[in-house]
Design a protein around this motif. Structure first.
Motif, PDB file in Angstrom:
ATOM      1  N   ALA A  66      -6.640   5.364  -2.842  1.00 22.80           N
ATOM      2  CA  ALA A  66      -7.668   5.152  -3.873  1.00 22.80           C
ATOM      3  C   ALA A  66      -7.910   6.454  -4.637  1.00 22.80           C
ATOM      4  O   ALA A  66      -7.446   7.535  -4.239  1.00 22.80           O
ATOM      5  CB  ALA A  66      -8.955   4.659  -3.229  1.00 22.80           C
ATOM      6  N   ASP A  67      -8.652   6.363  -5.735  1.00 20.02           N
ATOM      7  CA  ASP A  67      -8.924   7.539  -6.562  1.00 20.02           C
ATOM      8  C   ASP A  67      -9.666   8.630  -5.799  1.00 20.02           C
ATOM      9  O   ASP A  67      -9.519   9.818  -6.092  1.00 20.02           O
ATOM     10  CB  ASP A  67      -9.726   7.141  -7.809  1.00 20.02           C
ATOM     11  CG  ASP A  67      -8.878   6.342  -8.798  1.00 20.02           C
ATOM     12  OD1 ASP A  67      -7.638   6.426  -8.712  1.00 20.02           O
ATOM     13  OD2 ASP A  67      -9.460   5.634  -9.640  1.00 20.02           O
ATOM     14  N   ASP A  68     -10.488   8.235  -4.806  1.00 21.28           N
ATOM     15  CA  ASP A  68     -11.217   9.229  -4.013  1.00 21.28           C
ATOM     16  C   ASP A  68     -10.400   9.705  -2.812  1.00 21.28           C
ATOM     17  O   ASP A  68     -10.933  10.351  -1.904  1.00 21.28           O
ATOM     18  CB  ASP A  68     -12.568   8.667  -3.564  1.00 21.28           C
ATOM     19  CG  ASP A  68     -12.436   7.463  -2.626  1.00 21.28           C
ATOM     20  OD1 ASP A  68     -11.288   7.026  -2.341  1.00 21.28           O
ATOM     21  OD2 ASP A  68     -13.477   6.950  -2.176  1.00 21.28           O
ATOM     22  N   LEU A  69      -9.097   9.362  -2.794  1.00 19.00           N
ATOM     23  CA  LEU A  69      -8.129   9.731  -1.750  1.00 19.00           C
ATOM     24  C   LEU A  69      -8.384   9.049  -0.410  1.00 19.00           C
ATOM     25  O   LEU A  69      -7.842   9.465   0.627  1.00 19.00           O
ATOM     26  CB  LEU A  69      -8.064  11.250  -1.557  1.00 19.00           C
ATOM     27  CG  LEU A  69      -7.667  12.073  -2.786  1.00 19.00           C
ATOM     28  CD1 LEU A  69      -7.475  13.531  -2.397  1.00 19.00           C
ATOM     29  CD2 LEU A  69      -6.398  11.521  -3.440  1.00 19.00           C
ATOM     30  N   SER A  70      -9.190   7.994  -0.415  1.00 22.63           N
ATOM     31  CA  SER A  70      -9.308   7.161   0.778  1.00 22.63           C
ATOM     32  C   SER A  70      -8.161   6.147   0.782  1.00 22.63           C
ATOM     33  O   SER A  70      -7.477   5.958  -0.233  1.00 22.63           O
ATOM     34  CB  SER A  70     -10.655   6.431   0.802  1.00 22.63           C
ATOM     35  OG  SER A  70     -10.756   5.540  -0.307  1.00 22.63           O
ATOM     36  N   LEU A  71      -7.946   5.509   1.926  1.00 19.19           N
ATOM     37  CA  LEU A  71      -6.890   4.513   2.039  1.00 19.19           C
ATOM     38  C   LEU A  71      -7.473   3.111   1.947  1.00 19.19           C
ATOM     39  O   LEU A  71      -8.515   2.824   2.540  1.00 19.19           O
ATOM     40  CB  LEU A  71      -6.140   4.672   3.359  1.00 19.19           C
ATOM     41  CG  LEU A  71      -5.360   5.976   3.556  1.00 19.19           C
ATOM     42  CD1 LEU A  71      -4.651   5.975   4.914  1.00 19.19           C
ATOM     43  CD2 LEU A  71      -4.351   6.198   2.441  1.00 19.19           C
ATOM     44  N   VAL A  72      -6.785   2.257   1.193  1.00 22.56           N
ATOM     45  CA  VAL A  72      -7.187   0.853   1.075  1.00 22.56           C
ATOM     46  C   VAL A  72      -6.005  -0.023   1.467  1.00 22.56           C
ATOM     47  O   VAL A  72      -4.840   0.351   1.274  1.00 22.56           O
ATOM     48  CB  VAL A  72      -7.651   0.514  -0.359  1.00 22.56           C
ATOM     49  CG1 VAL A  72      -8.919   1.280  -0.703  1.00 22.56           C
ATOM     50  CG2 VAL A  72      -6.570   0.812  -1.389  1.00 22.56           C
ATOM     51  N   TRP A  73      -6.306  -1.181   2.032  1.00 24.23           N
ATOM     52  CA  TRP A  73      -5.246  -2.082   2.473  1.00 24.23           C
ATOM     53  C   TRP A  73      -4.444  -2.596   1.296  1.00 24.23           C
ATOM     54  O   TRP A  73      -4.989  -2.917   0.237  1.00 24.23           O
ATOM     55  CB  TRP A  73      -5.839  -3.274   3.239  1.00 24.23           C
ATOM     56  CG  TRP A  73      -6.225  -2.966   4.649  1.00 24.23           C
ATOM     57  CD1 TRP A  73      -7.485  -2.793   5.133  1.00 24.23           C
ATOM     58  CD2 TRP A  73      -5.340  -2.782   5.753  1.00 24.23           C
ATOM     59  NE1 TRP A  73      -7.452  -2.512   6.469  1.00 24.23           N
ATOM     60  CE2 TRP A  73      -6.148  -2.506   6.877  1.00 24.23           C
ATOM     61  CE3 TRP A  73      -3.954  -2.821   5.899  1.00 24.23           C
ATOM     62  CZ2 TRP A  73      -5.605  -2.289   8.137  1.00 24.23           C
ATOM     63  CZ3 TRP A  73      -3.413  -2.599   7.159  1.00 24.23           C
ATOM     64  CH2 TRP A  73      -4.234  -2.334   8.263  1.00 24.23           C
ATOM     65  N   ASN A  74      -3.142  -2.687   1.486  1.00 23.93           N
ATOM     66  CA  ASN A  74      -2.245  -3.315   0.527  1.00 23.93           C
ATOM     67  C   ASN A  74      -2.006  -4.748   1.000  1.00 23.93           C
ATOM     68  O   ASN A  74      -1.356  -4.955   2.032  1.00 23.93           O
ATOM     69  CB  ASN A  74      -0.923  -2.546   0.451  1.00 23.93           C
ATOM     70  CG  ASN A  74       0.114  -3.218  -0.432  1.00 23.93           C
ATOM     71  OD1 ASN A  74      -0.197  -4.136  -1.192  1.00 23.93           O
ATOM     72  ND2 ASN A  74       1.362  -2.779  -0.339  1.00 23.93           N
ATOM     73  N   GLN A  75      -2.506  -5.711   0.247  1.00 25.18           N
ATOM     74  CA  GLN A  75      -2.374  -7.103   0.693  1.00 25.18           C
ATOM     75  C   GLN A  75      -0.932  -7.598   0.643  1.00 25.18           C
ATOM     76  O   GLN A  75      -0.621  -8.673   1.169  1.00 25.18           O
ATOM     77  CB  GLN A  75      -3.268  -8.015  -0.146  1.00 25.18           C
ATOM     78  CG  GLN A  75      -2.906  -8.087  -1.616  1.00 25.18           C
ATOM     79  CD  GLN A  75      -3.732  -9.115  -2.370  1.00 25.18           C
ATOM     80  OE1 GLN A  75      -3.970 -10.215  -1.861  1.00 25.18           O
ATOM     81  NE2 GLN A  75      -4.195  -8.778  -3.562  1.00 25.18           N
ATOM     82  N   TYR A  76      -0.048  -6.827  -0.008  1.00 24.86           N
ATOM     83  CA  TYR A  76       1.363  -7.215  -0.087  1.00 24.86           C
ATOM     84  C   TYR A  76       2.273  -6.241   0.659  1.00 24.86           C
ATOM     85  O   TYR A  76       3.466  -6.150   0.384  1.00 24.86           O
ATOM     86  CB  TYR A  76       1.798  -7.320  -1.544  1.00 24.86           C
ATOM     87  CG  TYR A  76       1.028  -8.350  -2.324  1.00 24.86           C
ATOM     88  CD1 TYR A  76       1.159  -9.708  -2.046  1.00 24.86           C
ATOM     89  CD2 TYR A  76       0.140  -7.967  -3.330  1.00 24.86           C
ATOM     90  CE1 TYR A  76       0.441 -10.657  -2.759  1.00 24.86           C
ATOM     91  CE2 TYR A  76      -0.578  -8.907  -4.048  1.00 24.86           C
ATOM     92  CZ  TYR A  76      -0.425 -10.250  -3.756  1.00 24.86           C
ATOM     93  OH  TYR A  76      -1.139 -11.199  -4.464  1.00 24.86           O
ATOM     94  N   GLY A  77       1.719  -5.519   1.614  1.00 22.45           N
ATOM     95  CA  GLY A  77       2.532  -4.609   2.412  1.00 22.45           C
ATOM     96  C   GLY A  77       3.579  -5.372   3.211  1.00 22.45           C
ATOM     97  O   GLY A  77       3.332  -6.475   3.703  1.00 22.45           O
ATOM     98  N   TRP A  78       4.744  -4.770   3.346  1.00 23.65           N
ATOM     99  CA  TRP A  78       5.834  -5.443   4.059  1.00 23.65           C
ATOM    100  C   TRP A  78       5.596  -5.499   5.561  1.00 23.65           C
ATOM    101  O   TRP A  78       6.324  -6.181   6.280  1.00 23.65           O
ATOM    102  CB  TRP A  78       7.168  -4.770   3.740  1.00 23.65           C
ATOM    103  CG  TRP A  78       7.668  -5.108   2.371  1.00 23.65           C
ATOM    104  CD1 TRP A  78       6.990  -5.748   1.366  1.00 23.65           C
ATOM    105  CD2 TRP A  78       8.979  -4.839   1.851  1.00 23.65           C
ATOM    106  NE1 TRP A  78       7.775  -5.879   0.252  1.00 23.65           N
ATOM    107  CE2 TRP A  78       9.011  -5.328   0.515  1.00 23.65           C
ATOM    108  CE3 TRP A  78      10.109  -4.216   2.358  1.00 23.65           C
ATOM    109  CZ2 TRP A  78      10.135  -5.230  -0.297  1.00 23.65           C
ATOM    110  CZ3 TRP A  78      11.233  -4.113   1.554  1.00 23.65           C
ATOM    111  CH2 TRP A  78      11.246  -4.618   0.245  1.00 23.65           C
TER     112      TRP A  78
END
Length: 387
Positions: free
Chosen positions: A43-55
């Motif tokens: 994310a823009d604040d360098l936090s991690l967000v889930w990718n709903q299309y991750g392999w």
């Protein structure tokens, strides 16, 4: 070698193991992990967000920094950086043997090799190495089931000869300009690539210069286009802004958590230069044996990528000499339908037997970034034999 490994979100003990190899040569696998098909985005604040299309929704997935010298895979001596695919595949094979030794619970799982761009070299070389080792008496049998190459450079001898047609088809050059380029540069590129395959590395460097002249001529006419996506403008040296990745991975706390000391650079110029003579070598020659032995081969390409465009990729696949060549070339293609809010066409699929080619609509060089839902459904259906 440094790697990230993520178990499947669904059924890790049963889902396939997928290795992802980023191209360059010399670009870290973290580019794909955080911008394409990994479980997280930054994310823009360098936090991690889930990718709903991750392999990782369909597989247990490995992201490896390779060749050594790339990303967090450090070398003490730059002379240890590989210069060819023999060394690259040797290193990867040893890595995989060690990985499965450390994680024996995944040895029985199906195994797939995937990646994009320069991985069009890495993937066939590694697959051939694994396939040959499996025919002997390896310490650990790697259960290779298939390979998937996205917007790859695999057979330069053929691919370079379709740049002008792609450019004309997409109105980057006129028919007259295409004819002029072909008349001036086509023969020199063809002859040079042949010599690369038969007369050593100096001829491969010459071939690169001869064939890159085609690309450079097109670019001089087309102007300021993004070679990875002709719909977009090029921003910076890499044409994309990956600055969040370097900020995130070079954060002191993050580096402490993942246990690395060296600074992360998205793409290593040192590795790129070390592999310069390797670019013009063709790595399609081992693929027919894979096909004949039932190993699935998927080549996919975003329609708006110029540098490893779909047209060049489709043609080297069509020219591939194997028992199903005639039937593959005669296949007219069917729409690849993507399930979502509405069923839509995600691309055009050409297939026969274990060979698949998918032209992906609405995507450039990085298909899982541009069309993440299409890419995930493609992977899932392909591994399940439903593509």
């Amino acid at each position: 070698m440094f790697y990230f490994f993520f178990e499947s979100r669904d059924t890790p003990k049963d889902d396939p193991v997928v290795i992802w190899l980023t191209g360059g040569p010399g670009c870290g696998s973290e580019l794909a992990l955080f911008y394409e098909n990994g479980p997280f985005h930054i994310a823009d604040d360098l936090s991690l967000v889930w990718n709903q299309y991750g392999w990782d929704k369909a597989s247990n997935i490995l992201f490896v920094d390779q060749p050594i010298g790339t990303g967090f895979s450090v070398v003490n001596d730059v002379n240890d950086i590989p210069h060819n695919e023999t060394v690259v595949s040797d290193d990867l094979y040893v890595f995989l043997q060690s990985f499965f030794e450390e994680h024996p619970e995944f040895v029985k799982n199906d195994f797939y090799i995937t990646g994009e761009s320069y991985a069009g070299h890495y993937i066939p070389a590694l697959a051939s190495r694994i396939h040959q080792e499996n025919k002997g008496n390896p310490k650990i049998h790697i259960n290779l089931k298939g390979i998937a190459i996205g917007n790859g450079i695999t057979n330069p001898r053929i691919q370079y000869l379709f740049y002008t047609q792609f450019a004309e088809d997409n109105h980057l050059i006129t028919p007259g300009e295409r004819k002029d380029i072909d008349d001036e540069l086509y023969e020199g590129c063809t002859e040079a690539t042949y010599n690369c395959g038969t007369k050593g590395d100096q001829n491969c460097l010459l071939a690169r210069d001869k064939c890159e002249a085609i690309v450079n001529k097109i670019m001089s006419i087309a102007g300021d286009i993004n070679v990875y996506d002709i719909r977009k403008k090029c921003i910076g040296e890499m044409c994309y802004d990956f600055s969040k990745l370097e900020k995130f991975l070079n954060n002191h706390e993050v580096r402490g958590i993942i246990g690395v000391a060296n600074e992360f650079v998205s793409c290593s110029r040192v590795v790129y230069d070390a592999m310069r003579a390797d670019l013009m070598k063709s790595f399609h020659l081992g693929i027919p044996e894979l096909l004949e032995d039932g190993i699935k081969v998927l080549i996919y390409a975003g329609e708006f990528d110029f540098i490893c465009n779909w047209l060049g990729n489709y043609n080297w696949v069509s020219f591939l000499q194997w028992s199903g060549q005639k039937q593959f070339k005669e296949f007219k293609g069917v729409p690849f339908l993507v399930d979502g809010t509405d069923i839509s066409e995600g691309g055009m699929l050409y297939t026969f037997g274990p060979l698949y080619f998918l032209k992906v609509y609405g995507a450039g060089h990085m298909v899982p970034m541009d069309q993440p839902d299409v890419a995930l459904q493609m992977l899932t259906a392909w591994m399940k034999g439903q593509l």
